[in-house]
Design a protein around this motif. Sequence first.
Motif, short mmCIF file in Angstrom:
data_model
loop_
_atom_site.label_atom_id
_atom_site.label_comp_id
_atom_site.label_asym_id
_atom_site.label_seq_id
_atom_site.Cartn_x
_atom_site.Cartn_y
_atom_site.Cartn_z
N ARG A 269 0.83 -1.22 0.00
CA ARG A 269 0.00 0.00 0.00
C ARG A 269 0.86 1.27 0.00
O ARG A 269 0.47 2.29 -0.58
N LEU A 270 2.02 1.22 0.63
CA LEU A 270 2.94 2.36 0.54
C LEU A 270 3.42 2.52 -0.90
O LEU A 270 3.55 3.65 -1.40
N ALA A 271 3.70 1.40 -1.55
CA ALA A 271 4.11 1.46 -2.96
C ALA A 271 2.98 1.99 -3.84
O ALA A 271 3.19 2.78 -4.76
N ALA A 272 1.75 1.57 -3.52
CA ALA A 272 0.58 2.01 -4.29
C ALA A 272 0.33 3.50 -4.15
O ALA A 272 -0.24 4.14 -5.05
N SER A 273 0.77 4.07 -3.02
CA SER A 273 0.57 5.51 -2.82
C SER A 273 1.45 6.33 -3.76
O SER A 273 1.18 7.50 -4.03
N GLY A 274 2.54 5.72 -4.23
CA GLY A 274 3.46 6.40 -5.14
C GLY A 274 4.34 7.44 -4.47
O GLY A 274 5.09 8.15 -5.14
N ALA A 275 4.27 7.50 -3.15
CA ALA A 275 5.03 8.53 -2.43
C ALA A 275 6.29 7.99 -1.75
O ALA A 275 7.07 8.76 -1.19
N PHE A 276 6.48 6.66 -1.79
CA PHE A 276 7.60 6.07 -1.04
C PHE A 276 8.33 5.03 -1.89
O PHE A 276 7.71 4.25 -2.62
N THR A 277 9.66 5.03 -1.78
CA THR A 277 10.47 4.01 -2.44
C THR A 277 10.46 2.74 -1.59
O THR A 277 9.99 2.74 -0.44
N SER A 278 11.00 1.65 -2.12
CA SER A 278 11.07 0.38 -1.39
C SER A 278 11.90 0.54 -0.11
O SER A 278 11.56 0.01 0.94
N GLN A 279 13.00 1.30 -0.21
CA GLN A 279 13.85 1.51 0.97
C GLN A 279 13.12 2.33 2.02
O GLN A 279 13.21 2.04 3.22
N GLN A 280 12.39 3.35 1.61
CA GLN A 280 11.62 4.16 2.56
C GLN A 280 10.52 3.32 3.24
O GLN A 280 10.25 3.50 4.42
N ALA A 281 9.93 2.41 2.47
CA ALA A 281 8.91 1.52 3.04
C ALA A 281 9.53 0.62 4.11
O ALA A 281 8.93 0.38 5.17
N ASP A 282 10.75 0.11 3.83
CA ASP A 282 11.46 -0.71 4.82
C ASP A 282 11.71 0.08 6.10
O ASP A 282 11.58 -0.43 7.21
N ILE A 283 12.08 1.35 5.94
CA ILE A 283 12.37 2.20 7.10
C ILE A 283 11.12 2.44 7.93
O ILE A 283 11.13 2.31 9.16
N LEU A 284 10.01 2.76 7.26
CA LEU A 284 8.75 3.00 7.97
C LEU A 284 8.27 1.72 8.67
O LEU A 284 7.79 1.76 9.80
N TYR A 285 8.42 0.59 7.99
CA TYR A 285 8.02 -0.67 8.60
C TYR A 285 8.93 -1.01 9.79
O TYR A 285 8.49 -1.57 10.79
N GLY A 286 10.20 -0.66 9.67
CA GLY A 286 11.14 -0.85 10.78
C GLY A 286 10.76 -0.03 11.99
O GLY A 286 10.89 -0.47 13.14
N GLN A 287 10.28 1.20 11.76
CA GLN A 287 9.81 2.04 12.87
C GLN A 287 8.59 1.42 13.54
O GLN A 287 8.45 1.43 14.76
N LEU A 288 7.70 0.87 12.72
CA LEU A 288 6.49 0.24 13.24
C LEU A 288 6.82 -0.95 14.12
O LEU A 288 6.30 -1.07 15.24
N THR A 289 7.69 -1.84 13.64
CA THR A 289 7.97 -3.08 14.36
C THR A 289 9.06 -2.93 15.42
O THR A 289 8.94 -3.45 16.53
N GLY A 290 10.12 -2.21 15.06
CA GLY A 290 11.27 -2.12 15.97
C GLY A 290 11.07 -1.16 17.12
O GLY A 290 11.77 -1.25 18.14
N LYS A 291 10.11 -0.23 16.97
CA LYS A 291 9.90 0.77 18.02
C LYS A 291 8.50 0.68 18.60
O LYS A 291 8.32 0.38 19.79
N TYR A 292 7.48 0.92 17.78
CA TYR A 292 6.11 0.89 18.28
C TYR A 292 5.75 -0.46 18.89
O TYR A 292 5.31 -0.55 20.03
N VAL A 293 5.95 -1.54 18.13
CA VAL A 293 5.58 -2.87 18.63
C VAL A 293 6.44 -3.26 19.83
O VAL A 293 5.94 -3.78 20.83
N THR A 294 7.75 -3.03 19.72
CA THR A 294 8.66 -3.40 20.81
C THR A 294 8.29 -2.71 22.12
O THR A 294 8.26 -3.34 23.18
N LEU A 295 8.00 -1.41 22.05
CA LEU A 295 7.72 -0.65 23.27
C LEU A 295 6.34 -0.95 23.84
O LEU A 295 6.18 -1.08 25.05
#
Length: 539
Positions: A269-295
């Motif tokens: 869905r991030l790719a479908a938005s056309g506003a984020f590259t694959s690397q940026q999607a990885d970074i955003l997903y990393g924030q979701l799992t590595g920070k939000y979920v962890t905490l």
Amino acid sequence: MGRKNKKTGGSFIKQAVILAAASMIVRLLGFAYRVPLTNMIGDEGNGIYAAGYYIYTFFLILSSSGLPAAISKMISEKAAVGEYKNANKIFRVSLFVAGTLGLIGTAVMFFGAEWLAELIGSPRSVYTLVSLAPTIFICAIMSVYRGWFQGLNTTVPTAVSQVVEQIFNAFFSIFLAWLLIGYGIEWGAAGGTMGTGIGAFAGLIAIVIFSLVAKKYYKEMFSEDKGGYAVEEARKIAARLFKTTVPIITGTAIFSMTNIIDMKMVMSRLAASGAFTSQQADILYGQLTGKYVTLTTLPVSISTALATAVLPNIAASVVMRDKKAVKAKVNTSLRLTMTISIPAAIGMGALANQILNLLFPSYPEGGELLAIGAISIIFLALYQIETGILQGMGHVYRPALNALIGAAIKIPLNYVLIVIPEINVKGAVISTIGCYVAASLLNMYALKKAADIKYDFVSIIIKPLIASLVMGVGCLSLYKLMYKALPSNSICTILAILAAIVIFVVVLALLKGFKREDLILLPMGGKMISILEKFRLID
């Protein structure tokens, strides 16, 4: 050990405290290695790490996650009526079943790693999948030992094995990530997951040692066997184990599957938005799992400990047809869960950016995710404790159905929200909240019907919520004042967190939110009651 089982009164709280303390130590150790790991592999590496880890978690759930709960329930039911030979046979049959399922899970994940990595849209996670595969078998065997001990009303072996497991996990995750990061970010992420298997093996050794040391207790237990009953056939035990385990696994697997769906949908869905590259999607997903979920899962670990301890005790009370004990345990469990999770959610939301700056100075982004999503702590904790109670009462299918309804709400919300560039990955957080709210409220309704219970909402929700709101405003205001005098985020955040704890306890005491029947079950509860009585702050 047998005598303790027959007098389960309030012992489940003491066992829960032991397990909760271990869970907190485990989580703190988890932070101790996730912080340098995140600073080493970054949000991008966290995204690769999480992709492989969520697949591993799903296979782990399918092979063994429901076993400790199911085994502890079955064993506690037999121990409550003095059928200790049947309890021992349940353990032996479970060991065979778990070993078989664990081997299958390990083989599928190891030999299918490349295909699975492509399936989830994260080909670089293949190394993490391969490194995690053997852990499934190890954890399957360990789950049987944990279920055995929990069914006999002791969580000490489980608690110790968890701490040992995490110590080894923390050390080897950092060391191997550091050793392999030079070969690429995906190898660094794989190194971080290799510690998981090493830790699990150390935890298994620890709990096996406990079982060998506990042989004397087994002899005492068998001496109290009531006799005069038929020893169950292995195939009947296995059938009952599957009958109890499958709905427990289903509910857990549904939530695990939502994590995998999140991963796939966030990327697509991030790719479908056309506003984020694959690397940026990885970074955003990393924030979701590595920070939000962890905490957010840190405080929830306490409700998990309560649910683990309450399940076999509720089951024993149901077998003994002690309805009064069941109702008392339900209200006590809910009060303790909310007294911990509500202030944790409000406090974490209020100081979200400050906490991330404190823990991840090299990659502090993601505070908005935490601020929005901290509320999910309350509803996930509520769902977990309600699930433990319902399963203990024999209503094992209802939580699974409610989890499925929650997931059905989450998926369309993901689809609609994540594609909006301004919302992006925050859509996954919002949908998670919706999922947990629905599942927990449905569980609450099911529990009310099953136990014919009248909830004490004032002490369970209203008083902790008022104290938490005062605490949230107070700790954030205090942080801002301190920062003006001493512009150090680390010092001010730590002091604000400590102040938050004091504010919450004082305000809740002033509201007479502490219950005598709850405190008396806790370590040093008598002293706490004496202090509150002195100031006339407890009824």
